[in-house]
Design a protein around this motif. Sequence first.
Motif, PDB file in Angstrom:
ATOM      1  N   CYS A 137       0.853  -1.186   0.000  1.00  0.00           N
ATOM      2  CA  CYS A 137       0.000   0.000   0.000  1.00  0.00           C
ATOM      3  C   CYS A 137       0.889   1.236   0.000  1.00  0.00           C
ATOM      4  O   CYS A 137       1.528   1.545   1.012  1.00  0.00           O
ATOM      5  CB  CYS A 137      -0.929  -0.014   1.222  1.00  0.00           C
ATOM      6  SG  CYS A 137      -2.115   1.345   1.248  1.00  0.00           S
ATOM      7  N   TRP A 138       0.941   1.921  -1.121  1.00  0.00           N
ATOM      8  CA  TRP A 138       1.728   3.141  -1.252  1.00  0.00           C
ATOM      9  C   TRP A 138       0.795   4.323  -1.481  1.00  0.00           C
ATOM     10  O   TRP A 138      -0.323   4.149  -1.992  1.00  0.00           O
ATOM     11  CB  TRP A 138       2.673   3.038  -2.452  1.00  0.00           C
ATOM     12  CG  TRP A 138       3.827   2.102  -2.286  1.00  0.00           C
ATOM     13  CD1 TRP A 138       4.150   1.361  -1.185  1.00  0.00           C
ATOM     14  CD2 TRP A 138       4.825   1.809  -3.271  1.00  0.00           C
ATOM     15  NE1 TRP A 138       5.274   0.615  -1.412  1.00  0.00           N
ATOM     16  CE2 TRP A 138       5.725   0.871  -2.680  1.00  0.00           C
ATOM     17  CE3 TRP A 138       5.058   2.234  -4.565  1.00  0.00           C
ATOM     18  CZ2 TRP A 138       6.819   0.374  -3.369  1.00  0.00           C
ATOM     19  CZ3 TRP A 138       6.143   1.735  -5.256  1.00  0.00           C
ATOM     20  CH2 TRP A 138       7.021   0.812  -4.667  1.00  0.00           C
ATOM     21  N   ASP A 162     -11.849  -3.606  10.353  1.00  0.00           N
ATOM     22  CA  ASP A 162     -12.833  -2.740   9.705  1.00  0.00           C
ATOM     23  C   ASP A 162     -12.567  -1.262   9.960  1.00  0.00           C
ATOM     24  O   ASP A 162     -13.175  -0.404   9.317  1.00  0.00           O
ATOM     25  CB  ASP A 162     -14.242  -3.095  10.179  1.00  0.00           C
ATOM     26  CG  ASP A 162     -14.681  -4.465   9.680  1.00  0.00           C
ATOM     27  OD1 ASP A 162     -14.081  -4.950   8.698  1.00  0.00           O
ATOM     28  OD2 ASP A 162     -15.603  -5.048  10.271  1.00  0.00           O
ATOM     29  N   LYS A 163     -11.670  -0.965  10.912  1.00  0.00           N
ATOM     30  CA  LYS A 163     -11.313   0.429  11.213  1.00  0.00           C
ATOM     31  C   LYS A 163      -9.795   0.556  11.241  1.00  0.00           C
ATOM     32  O   LYS A 163      -9.208   1.102  12.171  1.00  0.00           O
ATOM     33  CB  LYS A 163     -11.921   0.849  12.557  1.00  0.00           C
ATOM     34  CG  LYS A 163     -13.447   0.799  12.579  1.00  0.00           C
ATOM     35  CD  LYS A 163     -13.995   1.200  13.942  1.00  0.00           C
ATOM     36  CE  LYS A 163     -15.517   1.127  13.956  1.00  0.00           C
ATOM     37  NZ  LYS A 163     -16.073   1.478  15.299  1.00  0.00           N
ATOM     38  N   CYS A 164      -9.198   0.059  10.198  1.00  0.00           N
ATOM     39  CA  CYS A 164      -7.736  -0.076  10.171  1.00  0.00           C
ATOM     40  C   CYS A 164      -7.012   1.219   9.845  1.00  0.00           C
ATOM     41  O   CYS A 164      -5.784   1.291   9.978  1.00  0.00           O
ATOM     42  CB  CYS A 164      -7.338  -1.156   9.161  1.00  0.00           C
ATOM     43  SG  CYS A 164      -7.715  -0.705   7.447  1.00  0.00           S
ATOM     44  N   GLN A 165      -7.738   2.242   9.347  1.00  0.00           N
ATOM     45  CA  GLN A 165      -7.131   3.518   8.966  1.00  0.00           C
ATOM     46  C   GLN A 165      -6.063   3.340   7.869  1.00  0.00           C
ATOM     47  O   GLN A 165      -5.176   4.164   7.709  1.00  0.00           O
ATOM     48  CB  GLN A 165      -6.516   4.211  10.180  1.00  0.00           C
ATOM     49  CG  GLN A 165      -7.491   4.453  11.319  1.00  0.00           C
ATOM     50  CD  GLN A 165      -6.807   4.962  12.574  1.00  0.00           C
ATOM     51  OE1 GLN A 165      -5.745   5.585  12.521  1.00  0.00           O
ATOM     52  NE2 GLN A 165      -7.405   4.690  13.740  1.00  0.00           N
ATOM     53  N   SER A 216       1.916   2.778   6.144  1.00  0.00           N
ATOM     54  CA  SER A 216       3.113   3.168   6.895  1.00  0.00           C
ATOM     55  C   SER A 216       4.265   2.192   6.713  1.00  0.00           C
ATOM     56  O   SER A 216       5.383   2.461   7.162  1.00  0.00           O
ATOM     57  CB  SER A 216       2.786   3.268   8.394  1.00  0.00           C
ATOM     58  OG  SER A 216       1.741   4.187   8.626  1.00  0.00           O
ATOM     59  N   ASN A 217       3.999   1.055   6.081  1.00  0.00           N
ATOM     60  CA  ASN A 217       5.019   0.019   5.881  1.00  0.00           C
ATOM     61  C   ASN A 217       5.141  -0.293   4.392  1.00  0.00           C
ATOM     62  O   ASN A 217       4.555  -1.255   3.905  1.00  0.00           O
ATOM     63  CB  ASN A 217       4.667  -1.238   6.665  1.00  0.00           C
ATOM     64  CG  ASN A 217       4.483  -0.971   8.150  1.00  0.00           C
ATOM     65  OD1 ASN A 217       3.373  -1.004   8.673  1.00  0.00           O
ATOM     66  ND2 ASN A 217       5.559  -0.690   8.846  1.00  0.00           N
ATOM     67  N   PRO A 218       5.891   0.523   3.642  1.00  0.00           N
ATOM     68  CA  PRO A 218       5.964   0.368   2.184  1.00  0.00           C
ATOM     69  C   PRO A 218       6.580  -0.928   1.698  1.00  0.00           C
ATOM     70  O   PRO A 218       6.462  -1.267   0.518  1.00  0.00           O
ATOM     71  CB  PRO A 218       6.792   1.580   1.741  1.00  0.00           C
ATOM     72  CG  PRO A 218       7.575   1.970   2.954  1.00  0.00           C
ATOM     73  CD  PRO A 218       6.691   1.651   4.120  1.00  0.00           C
ATOM     74  N   LYS A 219       7.223  -1.693   2.589  1.00  0.00           N
ATOM     75  CA  LYS A 219       7.744  -3.023   2.234  1.00  0.00           C
ATOM     76  C   LYS A 219       7.226  -4.070   3.214  1.00  0.00           C
ATOM     77  O   LYS A 219       7.843  -5.115   3.405  1.00  0.00           O
ATOM     78  CB  LYS A 219       9.274  -3.028   2.220  1.00  0.00           C
ATOM     79  CG  LYS A 219       9.891  -2.259   1.068  1.00  0.00           C
ATOM     80  CD  LYS A 219      11.389  -2.478   1.033  1.00  0.00           C
ATOM     81  CE  LYS A 219      12.021  -1.735  -0.129  1.00  0.00           C
ATOM     82  NZ  LYS A 219      13.484  -1.959  -0.207  1.00  0.00           N
ATOM     83  N   GLY A 220       6.090  -3.796   3.833  1.00  0.00           N
ATOM     84  CA  GLY A 220       5.560  -4.715   4.821  1.00  0.00           C
ATOM     85  C   GLY A 220       6.238  -4.538   6.164  1.00  0.00           C
ATOM     86  O   GLY A 220       7.176  -3.739   6.325  1.00  0.00           O
ATOM     87  N   LEU A 221       5.772  -5.278   7.143  1.00  0.00           N
ATOM     88  CA  LEU A 221       6.267  -5.195   8.514  1.00  0.00           C
ATOM     89  C   LEU A 221       7.061  -6.456   8.831  1.00  0.00           C
ATOM     90  O   LEU A 221       6.525  -7.557   8.815  1.00  0.00           O
ATOM     91  CB  LEU A 221       5.078  -5.058   9.476  1.00  0.00           C
ATOM     92  CG  LEU A 221       5.365  -4.884  10.954  1.00  0.00           C
ATOM     93  CD1 LEU A 221       6.090  -3.566  11.211  1.00  0.00           C
ATOM     94  CD2 LEU A 221       4.055  -4.926  11.743  1.00  0.00           C
TER      95      LEU A 221
END
Length: 286
Positions: free
Chosen positions: A11-12, A186-189, A194-199
Amino acid sequence: MKASLGPLLYCWPKDKVMEFYRSVADSSIPLVYLGETICSRRREVKFSDYMELANILRESGKEVVISTLALLEAPSEYSELKRQVDNGEFIIEANDMGAVQAAKERGLPFVCGPTVNNYNLASLKKLHTWGMQRFVMPVELSKNWLNTVISEEKPAFEVEVFGHGYLPLALSARCFTARHQGLAKDKCQTICISNPKGLLAQTQESQPLLRLNGIQTQSAASIDLSPEIDVMRKMGVDYFRVSPSGMGCIKKAEQLFENQDSQAVTTTAAHCNGYWHQEAGFTRLD
């Protein structure tokens, strides 16, 4: 054999996605997949934006494939899937059997993505009769498996191997990234932005173990099968997939496409290749 660029799995922000694909349009990569494959709650880039990018890429001479969700969980997601299948311009990469069915019902060709569990030639032949034009091998399968399948007879469909990038290992109805931040799914915002390469998840001994990307689990280490290019070419593999995780992957895919020389490509200890050699996926064999 040619290089392909797989769909962006992370997610970017929209502006970064648009910048990335405009750079792809200026590259020599011949085949590009694009679309949201992980979570429908990632709404930074909408379907209309992907279609705009698809047209930009096509005008620059690329073959473009629209990738679909790998896990359908709601009627609204299936409605969006049908919209993708009915786009009227580009074939889809079916990452779920629901997408296969939707394309089959409409008599449309499709690519079978790596998250569809294809483990034998009989199933591949059946999918081909339904319209499958290309098959992306599941990442957990090996060189020996693929060689056995495609050496029996020259397949009537193209073959693509996931050759570079963080391996997609599993999907869950739960969102690991949201849970890590104490948020409900459902409310993940859209916290995964914030993690462009995953966590990165580690063991208790602080060793890299997995990479959490929303509802997707990936490998901690990136696979790199670049040294196997000559082997794949001799086997009859059509495409070597680079899965994007940053701007540098564009250059990586270009080098593979232009050089076609596995001796010119080096790998590092941070990479893995175990599955290709019928070993544990996180291992690296020279």
